[in-house]
Design a protein around this motif. Structure first.
Motif, PDB file in Angstrom:
ATOM      1  N   LEU A   1      53.054  93.575  41.676  1.00  0.00           N
ATOM      2  CA  LEU A   1      52.605  93.732  43.159  1.00  0.00           C
ATOM      3  C   LEU A   1      53.837  92.941  43.544  1.00  0.00           C
ATOM      4  CD1 LEU A   1      51.301  94.791  45.864  1.00  0.00           C
ATOM      5  CD2 LEU A   1      49.676  92.567  45.253  1.00  0.00           C
ATOM      6  N   ALA A   2      53.493  91.716  42.106  1.00  0.00           N
ATOM      7  CA  ALA A   2      55.050  90.636  42.694  1.00  0.00           C
ATOM      8  C   ALA A   2      56.170  91.330  42.854  1.00  0.00           C
ATOM      9  CB  ALA A   2      54.205  89.652  41.467  1.00  0.00           C
ATOM     10  N   ASP A   3      56.621  91.968  42.094  1.00  0.00           N
ATOM     11  CA  ASP A   3      57.729  92.657  41.114  1.00  0.00           C
ATOM     12  C   ASP A   3      58.545  93.608  43.044  1.00  0.00           C
ATOM     13  OD1 ASP A   3      58.395  92.281  39.511  1.00  0.00           O
ATOM     14  OD2 ASP A   3      58.134  94.463  38.546  1.00  0.00           O
TER      15      ASP A   3
ATOM     16  N   ALA B   1      46.712  92.339  50.981  1.00  0.00           N
ATOM     17  CA  ALA B   1      45.375  93.069  51.089  1.00  0.00           C
ATOM     18  C   ALA B   1      45.032  93.684  49.839  1.00  0.00           C
ATOM     19  CB  ALA B   1      45.474  93.915  52.061  1.00  0.00           C
ATOM     20  N   ASP B   2      46.174  94.290  48.938  1.00  0.00           N
ATOM     21  CA  ASP B   2      46.531  94.639  47.805  1.00  0.00           C
ATOM     22  C   ASP B   2      46.130  92.616  46.642  1.00  0.00           C
ATOM     23  OD1 ASP B   2      46.519  97.037  49.342  1.00  0.00           O
ATOM     24  OD2 ASP B   2      48.853  97.543  48.056  1.00  0.00           O
TER      25      ASP B   2
ATOM     26  N   SER C   1      44.582  90.350  47.205  1.00  0.00           N
ATOM     27  CA  SER C   1      43.088  89.909  47.110  1.00  0.00           C
ATOM     28  C   SER C   1      42.655  91.211  46.357  1.00  0.00           C
ATOM     29  CB  SER C   1      42.875  89.339  48.428  1.00  0.00           C
ATOM     30  OG  SER C   1      43.241  88.826  49.153  1.00  0.00           O
ATOM     31  N   GLY C   2      43.145  92.827  46.448  1.00  0.00           N
ATOM     32  CA  GLY C   2      41.578  92.769  46.102  1.00  0.00           C
ATOM     33  C   GLY C   2      41.796  92.975  44.042  1.00  0.00           C
ATOM     34  N   THR C   3      42.822  93.251  43.540  1.00  0.00           N
ATOM     35  CA  THR C   3      43.857  92.858  43.039  1.00  0.00           C
ATOM     36  C   THR C   3      42.840  91.504  41.829  1.00  0.00           C
ATOM     37  OG1 THR C   3      45.441  93.832  43.131  1.00  0.00           O
ATOM     38  CG2 THR C   3      44.770  93.064  40.808  1.00  0.00           C
ATOM     39  N   VAL C   4      42.987  90.540  43.014  1.00  0.00           N
ATOM     40  CA  VAL C   4      42.010  89.022  42.331  1.00  0.00           C
ATOM     41  C   VAL C   4      40.817  88.950  42.230  1.00  0.00           C
ATOM     42  CG1 VAL C   4      41.929  86.791  42.751  1.00  0.00           C
ATOM     43  CG2 VAL C   4      44.243  87.967  42.995  1.00  0.00           C
ATOM     44  N   GLU C   5      40.169  89.961  42.508  1.00  0.00           N
ATOM     45  CA  GLU C   5      38.550  90.323  42.765  1.00  0.00           C
ATOM     46  C   GLU C   5      38.035  90.851  41.409  1.00  0.00           C
ATOM     47  OE1 GLU C   5      37.193  91.319  46.281  1.00  0.00           O
ATOM     48  OE2 GLU C   5      37.542  90.524  47.584  1.00  0.00           O
ATOM     49  N   LEU C   6      38.636  91.897  41.170  1.00  0.00           N
ATOM     50  CA  LEU C   6      38.874  92.721  40.214  1.00  0.00           C
ATOM     51  C   LEU C   6      39.544  91.943  39.149  1.00  0.00           C
ATOM     52  CD1 LEU C   6      38.942  95.557  38.895  1.00  0.00           C
ATOM     53  CD2 LEU C   6      41.159  95.456  38.735  1.00  0.00           C
ATOM     54  N   ILE C   7      40.364  91.404  38.552  1.00  0.00           N
ATOM     55  CA  ILE C   7      40.363  90.365  38.009  1.00  0.00           C
ATOM     56  C   ILE C   7      39.890  89.436  37.258  1.00  0.00           C
ATOM     57  CG2 ILE C   7      41.870  89.136  36.444  1.00  0.00           C
ATOM     58  CD1 ILE C   7      43.911  90.249  38.564  1.00  0.00           C
ATOM     59  N   GLU C   8      39.145  88.768  38.593  1.00  0.00           N
ATOM     60  CA  GLU C   8      38.070  87.283  38.486  1.00  0.00           C
ATOM     61  C   GLU C   8      36.061  88.077  37.649  1.00  0.00           C
ATOM     62  OE1 GLU C   8      37.675  85.423  42.588  1.00  0.00           O
ATOM     63  OE2 GLU C   8      39.273  84.498  41.902  1.00  0.00           O
ATOM     64  N   LEU C   9      36.613  89.409  38.613  1.00  0.00           N
ATOM     65  CA  LEU C   9      34.873  90.115  38.262  1.00  0.00           C
ATOM     66  C   LEU C   9      35.236  90.419  36.291  1.00  0.00           C
ATOM     67  CD1 LEU C   9      32.586  91.689  38.537  1.00  0.00           C
ATOM     68  CD2 LEU C   9      33.877  93.796  39.637  1.00  0.00           C
ATOM     69  N   ALA C  10      36.584  91.122  35.945  1.00  0.00           N
ATOM     70  CA  ALA C  10      36.628  91.310  34.671  1.00  0.00           C
ATOM     71  C   ALA C  10      36.347  90.066  33.570  1.00  0.00           C
ATOM     72  CB  ALA C  10      37.897  92.274  34.298  1.00  0.00           C
ATOM     73  N   GLU C  11      36.512  89.267  34.539  1.00  0.00           N
ATOM     74  CA  GLU C  11      36.672  87.324  33.422  1.00  0.00           C
ATOM     75  C   GLU C  11      34.803  87.552  33.457  1.00  0.00           C
ATOM     76  OE1 GLU C  11      40.653  86.288  34.729  1.00  0.00           O
ATOM     77  OE2 GLU C  11      39.408  85.241  35.542  1.00  0.00           O
TER      78      GLU C  11
ATOM     79  N   GLN D   1      47.912  83.544  37.874  1.00  0.00           N
ATOM     80  CA  GLN D   1      47.805  82.710  38.628  1.00  0.00           C
ATOM     81  C   GLN D   1      49.579  82.719  39.089  1.00  0.00           C
ATOM     82  OE1 GLN D   1      45.234  80.688  40.487  1.00  0.00           O
ATOM     83  NE2 GLN D   1      47.049  80.694  41.949  1.00  0.00           N
ATOM     84  N   ALA D   2      49.847  82.671  37.948  1.00  0.00           N
ATOM     85  CA  ALA D   2      51.237  82.524  38.620  1.00  0.00           C
ATOM     86  C   ALA D   2      51.699  83.202  39.021  1.00  0.00           C
ATOM     87  CB  ALA D   2      52.036  82.438  36.461  1.00  0.00           C
ATOM     88  N   LEU D   3      51.919  84.673  38.643  1.00  0.00           N
ATOM     89  CA  LEU D   3      51.717  86.005  39.464  1.00  0.00           C
ATOM     90  C   LEU D   3      51.006  85.867  41.442  1.00  0.00           C
ATOM     91  CD1 LEU D   3      51.452  88.679  36.649  1.00  0.00           C
ATOM     92  CD2 LEU D   3      53.527  88.271  38.378  1.00  0.00           C
ATOM     93  N   VAL D   4      50.259  85.441  41.136  1.00  0.00           N
ATOM     94  CA  VAL D   4      50.144  85.259  42.552  1.00  0.00           C
ATOM     95  C   VAL D   4      50.393  84.163  43.532  1.00  0.00           C
ATOM     96  CG1 VAL D   4      47.396  84.129  44.186  1.00  0.00           C
ATOM     97  CG2 VAL D   4      47.382  85.544  41.961  1.00  0.00           C
ATOM     98  N   ASP D   5      51.217  83.322  42.653  1.00  0.00           N
ATOM     99  CA  ASP D   5      51.757  82.159  43.263  1.00  0.00           C
ATOM    100  C   ASP D   5      53.115  82.960  43.746  1.00  0.00           C
ATOM    101  OD1 ASP D   5      49.872  80.361  42.594  1.00  0.00           O
ATOM    102  OD2 ASP D   5      50.733  78.721  41.425  1.00  0.00           O
ATOM    103  N   ARG D   6      53.497  83.508  43.432  1.00  0.00           N
ATOM    104  CA  ARG D   6      55.043  84.401  43.265  1.00  0.00           C
ATOM    105  C   ARG D   6      54.728  84.638  44.018  1.00  0.00           C
ATOM    106  NH1 ARG D   6      57.623  88.255  38.714  1.00  0.00           N
ATOM    107  NH2 ARG D   6      59.004  89.817  40.304  1.00  0.00           N
ATOM    108  N   ILE D   7      53.429  85.925  44.336  1.00  0.00           N
ATOM    109  CA  ILE D   7      53.765  86.654  45.623  1.00  0.00           C
ATOM    110  C   ILE D   7      53.538  85.461  46.621  1.00  0.00           C
ATOM    111  CG2 ILE D   7      51.767  88.407  46.711  1.00  0.00           C
ATOM    112  CD1 ILE D   7      51.208  89.720  43.704  1.00  0.00           C
ATOM    113  N   ASP D   8      52.393  84.571  47.048  1.00  0.00           N
ATOM    114  CA  ASP D   8      52.457  84.004  47.768  1.00  0.00           C
ATOM    115  C   ASP D   8      53.173  83.340  48.367  1.00  0.00           C
ATOM    116  OD1 ASP D   8      49.503  84.065  48.878  1.00  0.00           O
ATOM    117  OD2 ASP D   8      49.464  82.842  46.638  1.00  0.00           O
TER     118      ASP D   8
END
Length: 375
Positions: A104-106, A73-74, A76-86, A6-13
């Motif tokens: 992606l954040a970098d 887009a990348d 969103s796709g990665t977040v879906e992958l992480i949620e599925l893995a969890e 989530q911290a990385l998603v916030d950084r990207i956003d």
């Protein structure tokens, strides 16, 4: 979703939102549509100069918009992958997803800086002018350290660096120097470095090993060509010639070929000693003067122009934009953004990108930060 993801998603956003704010996203999309339509018009090339300007603007906008959409887009796709893995309890897959988000954040942080360079003069080459403040040898040595810092920064970015003017200090260091940095977006990256820079250290020139504070100023302005119309009245100019001096080698000239031009209405002084020809140095100095006047006009159009100019006027306490403390502890602190580094040696070796990125972002957001200077 796990906290590190989530911290990385916030950084990207945050990075993407800053870029959208910089571009004025809705307006940028409409403008891109207009430019795409113009490119399809065969009559565009009836005026080659105008066509090239349209193509250049289109390439810049298209690159920025495409980057934002790809990263979003990348993500969103990665977040879906992480949620599925969890959901499936697959820690290995979730870790891979977090690693992808980190990369992606970098990328978002890196591309964010490029996207912030949307000013009229940002793509141009730049002059970086350094002047020692009061304090004699101490300040002159500090000015030379800054000269080296900006040279190293430019070289690390793959830019070409030419020394245009170099006035050696009385005992050590320099009284002033000007370098020309050539490369894509050189001015855009360097423009936020204008201001007073403060150094705190135990002086190598003090036999009592006391701590000294020194100041030097930095002035950054774009290299402009004849397409920028700048009117200068010859009667407003005072032109002096002198013998070039410097640290030795290529900086030394044995004839009065160096040229200094003073523009009376603005008080701007420029100088060139890069060439052995007085005529060529005069031409270079006139180009520098036009660039300084152009840069001054751009600053008038910026909301923070008056405050930034005041920060440049006095080379002394209370006007610095950044402090560099070498003793008794080590820290570099930007007094505009609050960005710090615990390794002054790296910063003085040209590692300025974090400071530059934060200052560029602040220009977009307009967010003021309350920062206390270091002792």
């Amino acid at each position: 979703m796990r906290a590190d993801a989530q911290a990385l998603v916030d950084r990207i956003d945050a990075a993407l939102n800053l870029v959208k704010m910089s571009l004025d996203w809705d307006r940028a999309l409409r403008r891109l549509d207009e430019l795409n339509a113009r490119v399809e018009d065969p009559k565009l090339w009836d005026n080659p100069k105008q066509a090239e300007e349209v193509m250049r603007e289109r390439r810049r906008l298209d690159a920025a918009v495409t980057t934002v959409r790809e990263i979003d887009a990348d993500k969103s796709g990665t977040v879906e992958l992480i949620e599925l893995a969890e959901m499936e309890g697959d820690e290995g897959l979730a870790d891979e997803g977090v690693a992808s988000l980190k990369a992606l954040a970098d990328r978002a942080d890196k591309d964010k800086v490029s996207a912030l360079l949307s000013g009229e003069a940002d793509p141009l080459d730049t002059f970086i002018e350094i002047h020692a403040g009061a304090g004699g040898t101490e300040s002159q040595d500090w000015a030379e350290m800054l000269f080296r810092m900006y040279t190293r920064w430019a070289e690390k970015r793959g830019f070409k660096v030419d020394t245009i003017e170099y006035q050696a200090g009385d005992t050590a260091g320099i009284k002033s120097a000007t370098i020309q940095v050539k490369g894509e977006n050189a001015y855009g990256y360097a423009k936020t470095e204008s201001g007073v820079h403060r150094l705190v250290r135990i002086s190598p020139y003090d036999s009592s090993a006391r701590r000294h504070t020194s100041f030097s100023s930095v002035w950054v302005y774009p290299v402009i060509d004849d397409s920028f119309e700048i009117d200068i009245n010859p009667a407003d100019l005072k032109i002096d010639t002198y013998r070039a001096s410097g640290a030795g080698g290529q900086h030394v000239n044995t004839t009065d070929s160096a040229v200094r031009i003073t523009h009376a209405p603005s008080g701007i002084v420029v100088a060139s000693q890069v060439d052995r020809s007085q005529h060529k140095n005069r031409e270079i100095a006139m180009g520098m003067l036009k660039a300084r006047l152009f840069e001054a006009e751009m600053r008038k159009r910026e909301e923070a122009a008056s405050a930034e100019h005041a920060a440049k006027t006095d080379i002394g306490w209370g006007h610095q934009i950044r402090s560099y403390v070498l003793q008794p502890y080590q820290m570099v602190k930007d007094l505009r953004t609050g960005v710090t580094s615990p390794t002054p040696s790296d910063v003085l070796d040209g590692d300025l990108d974090d400071f530059i990125a934060a200052a560029l972002a602040q220009r977009v957001t307009g967010e003021a930060v309350s920062v206390e200077d270091v002792d």
